[in-house]
Design an enzyme around this catalytic site. Structure first.
Site: not given
Ligand code: NAD
Length: 260
Positions: A142, A155
């Protein structure tokens, strides 16, 4: 860039960024494994990839559970004959000020982001080494791998930690053809972020519109959200890169929010 005949496991791929990564890797020819806690959504994502002509398999996996990870990766290898790409993406967010941050929440955050990255890496790399055909591991970092924000102690700590893990994997894996990199997105409109907007508004005592404009997108060059496609395209580029010229790196995809 082709990923034909490659096998890619994407964790947390039943939603948001991970789901788009799986779609993109499948469109480039990889057989993709949607590994997620939520099997129902994982199956939906896999079906839609298959309908679009791709190869996909949904598996239930809690990335914090050592046995579930080892068994899940074992099943992938049995089904597809190996593993070439791991996208360690599963993640959640819990925001709170340090003085209010529950220790159970802290441990849950580090377990999903760091234990999950370690366990999936270890399981995948054992097979990559055994098969002798190298591989590519991409961690979902991130902007918070490089910057700090209020209310995000766990985080920011976890996302900084992924840089360290990727660099060690790059060093250990290099001689055996395994590369490791981190993709660092800015804010992307996924369920993870949609949930945070009202929470941050409440915690900071400002409106939801102000959270978007003055907290989330304030430092970008153009006030725009990063998209799931932007992130997935970067993951695919790193996954398919041909040499170890690109290893141990982090690539920030954030509309200029962070420029490390
Ligand atoms: P999201 O909530 O849309 O998807 C996350 C997925 O992870 C879900 O399907 C959930 O069921 C799954 N999950 C949660 N805990 C789990 C576990 N213990 N084992 C297996 N699966 C699990 O979130 P997103 O925004 O797509 O985030 C995905 C990644 O991207 C994360 O690591 C997040 O930190 C990172 N990220 C997101 C953003 C953002 O702005 N959305 C920015 C930077 C980084």
């Amino acid at each position: 860039m082709s990923l034909n005949n490659k096998v890619a496991v994407v964790t947390g791929a039943a939603s948001g960024i991970g789901e788009q990564c799986a779609r993109k890797l499948a469109s480039l020819g990889a057989a993709v494994v949607i590994a997620d806690l939520n099997l129902g959504n994982a199956q939906k994502a896999a079906s839609s990839i298959i309908e679009a002509g791709g190869k996909a398999l949904a598996i239930e996996m809690d990335v914090t559970n050592e046995d579930a990870v080892d068994q899940g990766i074992e099943n992938v290898v049995e089904e597809f004959g190996g593993i070439d790409v791991l996208v360690s993406n599963a993640g959640i967010q819990i925001v709170n000020s340090i003085e209010e941050y529950a220790f159970t929440d802290w441990k849950k955050m580090l377990a999903i982001h760091l234990d999950g990255a370690f366990l999936t890496t270890r399981a995948a790399i054992r097979h990559m080494y055994a098969a002798g055909r190298g591989g590519s591991i991409v961690y979902m970092g991130s902007v918070h791998s490089h910057e700090a924000s209020k209310l995000k102690s766990a985080y920011v700590t976890a996302k900084h930690g992924l840089l360290g893990l990727a660099r060690v994997v790059a060093k250990e894996g290099g001689p055996r053809g395994v590369r490791a990199n981190v993709v660092c997105p800015g804010f992307v409109r996924t369920p993870l972020v949609d949930k945070q907007i009202p929470e941050q508004a409440k915690a900071l005592g400002i409106s939801e519109a102000d959270v978007v404009k003055n907290v989330m997108l304030k430092e970008t060059v153009d006030g725009e959200f990063t998209t799931v496609e932007d992130v997935a395209n970067t993951v695919a580029f790193l996954a398919g890169f041909e040499s170890a010229a690109l290893t141990g790196q982090s690539v920030i995809v954030s509309h200029g929010w962070s420029m490390h």
